[in-house]
Design a protein around this motif. Structure first.
Motif, PDB file in Angstrom:
ATOM      1  N   THR A  20      53.804  48.478  39.602  1.00 40.79           N
ATOM      2  CA  THR A  20      52.988  49.119  38.990  1.00 40.79           C
ATOM      3  C   THR A  20      52.288  47.257  38.616  1.00 40.79           C
ATOM      4  O   THR A  20      51.124  47.329  38.771  1.00 40.79           O
ATOM      5  CB  THR A  20      53.542  49.254  38.111  1.00 40.79           C
ATOM      6  N   ALA A  21      52.849  46.542  38.397  1.00 41.23           N
ATOM      7  CA  ALA A  21      52.560  45.266  38.013  1.00 41.23           C
ATOM      8  C   ALA A  21      51.597  44.192  38.944  1.00 41.23           C
ATOM      9  O   ALA A  21      51.096  44.079  38.697  1.00 41.23           O
ATOM     10  CB  ALA A  21      53.862  44.966  36.723  1.00 41.23           C
ATOM     11  N   VAL A  22      52.168  44.481  39.843  1.00 43.27           N
ATOM     12  CA  VAL A  22      51.767  43.654  41.384  1.00 43.27           C
ATOM     13  C   VAL A  22      50.684  44.855  41.707  1.00 43.27           C
ATOM     14  O   VAL A  22      49.449  43.898  41.816  1.00 43.27           O
ATOM     15  CB  VAL A  22      53.275  43.768  42.351  1.00 43.27           C
ATOM     16  N   GLU A  23      50.912  45.785  40.946  1.00 46.56           N
ATOM     17  CA  GLU A  23      49.504  46.624  41.694  1.00 46.56           C
ATOM     18  C   GLU A  23      48.502  46.020  41.235  1.00 46.56           C
ATOM     19  O   GLU A  23      47.234  45.697  41.283  1.00 46.56           O
ATOM     20  CB  GLU A  23      49.721  47.822  41.781  1.00 46.56           C
ATOM     21  N   THR A  24      48.507  45.418  39.621  1.00 45.14           N
ATOM     22  CA  THR A  24      47.747  45.487  38.347  1.00 45.14           C
ATOM     23  C   THR A  24      47.645  44.288  39.293  1.00 45.14           C
ATOM     24  O   THR A  24      45.803  43.769  38.803  1.00 45.14           O
ATOM     25  CB  THR A  24      48.000  45.864  37.296  1.00 45.14           C
ATOM     26  N   THR A  25      48.069  44.242  39.498  1.00 46.49           N
ATOM     27  CA  THR A  25      48.348  42.272  38.888  1.00 46.49           C
ATOM     28  C   THR A  25      46.841  41.380  40.814  1.00 46.49           C
ATOM     29  O   THR A  25      45.982  41.313  40.179  1.00 46.49           O
ATOM     30  CB  THR A  25      49.720  41.314  39.586  1.00 46.49           C
ATOM     31  N   ILE A  26      47.168  42.513  41.642  1.00 47.16           N
ATOM     32  CA  ILE A  26      46.511  42.164  42.957  1.00 47.16           C
ATOM     33  C   ILE A  26      45.472  43.191  42.840  1.00 47.16           C
ATOM     34  O   ILE A  26      43.913  41.756  42.486  1.00 47.16           O
ATOM     35  CB  ILE A  26      47.020  43.551  44.212  1.00 47.16           C
ATOM     36  N   SER A  27      44.994  43.600  41.689  1.00 43.65           N
ATOM     37  CA  SER A  27      43.493  44.634  41.778  1.00 43.65           C
ATOM     38  C   SER A  27      42.863  43.817  40.420  1.00 43.65           C
ATOM     39  O   SER A  27      41.860  43.569  40.633  1.00 43.65           O
ATOM     40  CB  SER A  27      44.224  45.654  40.623  1.00 43.65           C
ATOM     41  N   LYS A  28      43.339  42.348  39.618  1.00 45.24           N
ATOM     42  CA  LYS A  28      43.006  42.278  39.061  1.00 45.24           C
ATOM     43  C   LYS A  28      42.476  40.740  39.887  1.00 45.24           C
ATOM     44  O   LYS A  28      41.553  40.238  39.568  1.00 45.24           O
ATOM     45  CB  LYS A  28      43.876  41.592  37.583  1.00 45.24           C
ATOM     46  N   ASP A  31      39.933  41.580  41.683  1.00 42.11           N
ATOM     47  CA  ASP A  31      38.360  41.942  40.460  1.00 42.11           C
ATOM     48  C   ASP A  31      38.255  40.012  40.633  1.00 42.11           C
ATOM     49  O   ASP A  31      36.687  40.496  40.983  1.00 42.11           O
ATOM     50  CB  ASP A  31      38.351  42.373  39.388  1.00 42.11           C
ATOM     51  N   LEU A  32      38.790  39.225  40.100  1.00 40.56           N
ATOM     52  CA  LEU A  32      38.637  37.890  39.938  1.00 40.56           C
ATOM     53  C   LEU A  32      37.661  37.139  40.997  1.00 40.56           C
ATOM     54  O   LEU A  32      36.661  36.947  41.468  1.00 40.56           O
ATOM     55  CB  LEU A  32      39.780  37.443  39.483  1.00 40.56           C
ATOM     56  N   ILE A  33      38.141  37.419  42.514  1.00 38.17           N
ATOM     57  CA  ILE A  33      37.734  37.186  43.717  1.00 38.17           C
ATOM     58  C   ILE A  33      36.208  37.714  43.621  1.00 38.17           C
ATOM     59  O   ILE A  33      35.316  36.966  44.513  1.00 38.17           O
ATOM     60  CB  ILE A  33      38.135  37.764  45.349  1.00 38.17           C
TER      61      ILE A  33
END
Length: 130
Positions: A20-28, A31-33
């Motif tokens: 979940t943390a990795v998915e959240t980081t990937i999602s962030k 979004d940043l990209i």
């Protein structure tokens, strides 16, 4: 065995939390990209608008410069015309002075002839009265 099941259960929950943390980081990161791409596009659009505004300003300045050159050319032409008119006026003034001098000379000659005629008339009158 129970302790092993509990430990395995904790590891599964931890792995799920890590996922979940990795998915959240990937999602962030995604979004940043996306935000960076939006910022880049906006910046590019602003640059293009500035370039178009500058190109338009350059065209206006070119037209203004052409108009200024045309105005200067017209003024120079008018100066030449005025210089020619002034030269003609000066020539006319000289011609008038010469004509006046000629008329004055002629008047002097006419007065001289008149005096001569009067003198002659006085002589004729004097001879006729004797």
């Amino acid at each position: 065995l129970m302790a092993a099941v509990v430990d395995l259960s904790k590891q599964i929950y931890k792995a799920a939390d890590d996922e979940t943390a990795v998915e959240t980081t990937i999602s962030k990161l995604m979004d940043l990209i996306a935000q960076r791409e939006t910022d880049r596009l906006e910046s590019e659009t602003k640059r293009e608008q500035k370039m178009k505004a500058l190109e338009l300003e350059i065209e206006i300045l070119k037209k203004s410069q052409y108009a200024d050159i045309q105005t200067l050319t017209d003024l120079k032409s008018r100066c030449h015309e005025t210089d020619a008119e002034l030269a003609m006026a000066r020539k006319s003034e000289v011609d008038l002075r010469l004509s006046r001098q000629s008329l004055e000379d002629e008047l002097v000659q006419v007065k001289k002839k008149l005096r001569e005629t009067e003198d002659l008339l006085d002589k004729v009158t004097a001879v006729g009265s004797r």
